[in-house]
Design an enzyme around this catalytic site. Structure first.
Site, PDB file in Angstrom:
ATOM      1  N   GLU A  82       0.832  -1.210   0.000  1.00 12.56           N
ATOM      2  CA  GLU A  82       0.000   0.000   0.000  1.00 12.56           C
ATOM      3  C   GLU A  82       0.865   1.258   0.000  1.00 12.56           C
ATOM      4  OE1 GLU A  82      -2.578   0.156   3.417  1.00 12.56           O
ATOM      5  OE2 GLU A  82      -2.938  -1.992   3.238  1.00 12.56           O
ATOM      6  N   CYS A 131      -1.655   2.014   7.978  1.00 12.24           N
ATOM      7  CA  CYS A 131      -1.016   1.163   6.973  1.00 12.24           C
ATOM      8  C   CYS A 131      -1.297  -0.305   7.243  1.00 12.24           C
ATOM      9  CB  CYS A 131       0.485   1.422   6.932  1.00 12.24           C
ATOM     10  SG  CYS A 131       1.368   0.905   8.405  1.00 12.24           S
ATOM     11  N   CYS A 140       6.058  -6.729   7.774  1.00 12.18           N
ATOM     12  CA  CYS A 140       7.061  -6.144   8.670  1.00 12.18           C
ATOM     13  C   CYS A 140       7.307  -7.133   9.797  1.00 12.18           C
ATOM     14  CB  CYS A 140       6.528  -4.828   9.242  1.00 12.18           C
ATOM     15  SG  CYS A 140       7.696  -3.998  10.323  1.00 12.18           S
ATOM     16  N   CYS A 196       3.051   8.488   1.221  1.00 12.97           N
ATOM     17  CA  CYS A 196       3.527   7.580   2.259  1.00 12.97           C
ATOM     18  C   CYS A 196       3.906   6.261   1.573  1.00 12.97           C
ATOM     19  CB  CYS A 196       2.399   7.401   3.273  1.00 12.97           C
ATOM     20  SG  CYS A 196       2.772   6.214   4.537  1.00 12.97           S
ATOM     21  N   SER A 215      11.048   6.920   8.644  1.00 14.83           N
ATOM     22  CA  SER A 215      10.388   6.645   9.914  1.00 14.83           C
ATOM     23  C   SER A 215      10.810   5.280  10.451  1.00 14.83           C
ATOM     24  CB  SER A 215       8.878   6.665   9.671  1.00 14.83           C
ATOM     25  OG  SER A 215       8.207   6.265  10.823  1.00 14.83           O
ATOM     26  N   SER A 268       9.085   6.281  15.930  1.00 13.69           N
ATOM     27  CA  SER A 268       7.847   5.858  16.588  1.00 13.69           C
ATOM     28  C   SER A 268       8.187   5.459  18.014  1.00 13.69           C
ATOM     29  CB  SER A 268       7.239   4.657  15.852  1.00 13.69           C
ATOM     30  OG  SER A 268       6.921   5.028  14.543  1.00 13.69           O
ATOM     31  N   CYS A 315       4.551  -4.503  15.950  1.00 10.35           N
ATOM     32  CA  CYS A 315       3.912  -3.535  16.855  1.00 10.35           C
ATOM     33  C   CYS A 315       2.429  -3.891  17.023  1.00 10.35           C
ATOM     34  CB  CYS A 315       4.047  -2.118  16.306  1.00 10.35           C
ATOM     35  SG  CYS A 315       5.748  -1.643  15.980  1.00 10.35           S
ATOM     36  N   CYS A 320      -0.487  -2.206  14.844  1.00 12.53           N
ATOM     37  CA  CYS A 320      -0.263  -2.049  13.408  1.00 12.53           C
ATOM     38  C   CYS A 320      -0.679  -3.290  12.635  1.00 12.53           C
ATOM     39  CB  CYS A 320       1.215  -1.763  13.172  1.00 12.53           C
ATOM     40  SG  CYS A 320       1.644  -1.750  11.434  1.00 12.53           S
TER      41      CYS A 320
HETATM   42  S1  SF4 Z   1       4.261   0.242  13.010  1.00 11.71           S
HETATM   43 FE1  SF4 Z   1       5.882   0.200  11.460  1.00 11.71          FE
HETATM   44  S2  SF4 Z   1       7.547  -0.945  12.477  1.00 11.71           S
HETATM   45 FE2  SF4 Z   1       5.696  -1.395  13.659  1.00 11.71          FE
HETATM   46  S3  SF4 Z   1       4.871  -3.301  12.746  1.00 11.71           S
HETATM   47 FE3  SF4 Z   1       3.890  -1.550  11.699  1.00 11.71          FE
HETATM   48  S4  SF4 Z   1       5.113  -1.198   9.870  1.00 11.71           S
HETATM   49 FE4  SF4 Z   1       6.363  -2.422  11.304  1.00 11.71          FE
END
Ligand code: SF4
Length: 348
Positions: free
Chosen positions: A87, A333, A107, A100, A191, A214, A111, A114
């Site tokens: 995306e 995201c 990933c 973005c 980021s 973050s 987190c 997310c």
């Molecule tokens: S916030 Fe960023 S670093 Fe954390 S899981 Fe999502 S994409 Fe990965």
């Protein structure tokens, strides 16, 4: 296996095209920055295009779907040559439009708030795959190389850019190239969830991008609850590497802080945060958490968020609320991709 032409910088192109004049390499760079496929590189000799097509994919990625929000933002779902989906988001602003960009498929940082990290990391994106997200969105909105529709880049899509360090840096080089989109490094924001080693490396790289971290918690106990990376680096180490970045580059570091109800949004947290961050130029972006279905975390209420901001201001910590765009098109995201994959799998 086929390769991606947009991954090549000017020197690599000159090596690839051995014997061809430099202007041909420059033309290829500018075609890639416009998101052209090889057949669309019409000013190149047909023979060269045919040779390139034997070795390279026609294009790094394809627009699979576009979701337009009422507020002017738009989410793009791109399909890669291996079938993976990523995306990117277009965010209009009065100071210029931002894209973005995703840096990985999925990933591995995991987190809790997310959607991108829920299924782990599938693979890194190449520099050309990152560049092409911007190139296709720029041309979609009528931008050219001279008059871009996109002025700013934030690497806040799926993925941890510093976990894909070399490709991220190459992307910065490609996108800031005068033969391509020529985006100033000052308008590019990398980021990170706080990979201290990567931050130090970036500080020493000679680049001058904006660093955005973050943080999302004022101490290790809270951070460990929502960000597994906190088991590797303490908040003190993260802030220490941010200071180092400032010392090396002179760039003010941005700290992202999503307010999560009952987790990190108390007045004590605000006090602890201002204590932690004092002493060097920085800015805190407070974000109202985009609730991710399945994650069980909720955004703070308006009142609590207001008190949190007021406490930071009282302690002279520069802070603002970041406006949240695109909430009607699956905000944060990773959410859009999950929704799309669910719908597609329901269809079959
Ligand atoms: S916030 Fe960023 S670093 Fe954390 S899981 Fe999502 S994409 Fe990965």
């Amino acid at each position: 296996m086929n390769k991606i032409l947009a991954d090549y910088d000017i020197n690599e192109l000159l090596g690839l095209l051995c014997g061809q004049p430099k202007y041909i390499a420059k033309q290829i760079l500018s075609f890639c920055a416009r998101g052209a496929d090889i057949d669309g590189m019409t000013s190149l000799p047909k023979k060269l295009r045919d040779e390139l097509k034997l070795e390279f994919f026609e294009k790094p990625l394809y627009k699979a779907e576009i979701f337009n929000s009422k507020d002017g933002s738009a989410k793009f779902l791109f399909k890669l040559n291996d079938g993976n989906l990523i995306e990117s988001v277009f965010l209009p602003n009065n100071y210029g439009n931002t894209v973005c960009v995703s840096s990985q498929v999925g990933c591995r940082m995991g987190c809790a708030f997310c959607a991108s990290g829920m299924d782990g990391l599938a693979r890194n994106l190449s520099a050309g795959e990152m560049l092409s997200q911007v190139a296709l969105i720029n041309s979609h909105f009528g931008g050219s190389l001279k008059e871009r529709a996109v002025s700013n880049i934030v690497m806040m899509g799926s993925g941890e850019p510093l976990d894909n360090y070399d490709n991220t840096l190459k992307f910065v080089n490609l996108i800031s190239s005068p033969d391509g989109l020529n985006v100033s490094e000052r308008n590019i924001s990398v980021s990170t969830s706080g990979l201290c080693d990567g931050i130090v490396k970036l500080a020493e790289s000679g680049h001058n991008v904006t660093l955005s971290i973050s943080l999302h918690a004022p101490n290790d106990d809270i951070r460990k609850q929502i960000m597994p990376i906190a088991k590797r680096y303490t908040v003190k180490e993260v802030v220490g590497s941010a200071k180092y970045y400032f010392e090396k580059t002179g760039r003010r570091v941005i700290f992202e802080y999503s307010l999560i109800k009952g987790v990190n949004d108390s007045l004590e947290c605000a006090k602890e945060l201002s204590e932690l961050l004092k002493g060097f130029p920085l800015h805190v972006n407070l974000i109202n958490l985009n609730p991710v279905k399945d994650a069980g975390l909720k955004p703070s209420g308006k009142d609590r968020a207001g008190l949190f901001l007021a406490e930071l201001e009282k302690k002279n910590v520069s802070a603002t609320f970041r406006r949240s765009l695109g909430s009607d098109i699956e905000g944060a995201c990773g959410q859009l991709k999950r929704k799309y994959l669910k719908e597609v799998s329901h269809d079959h």
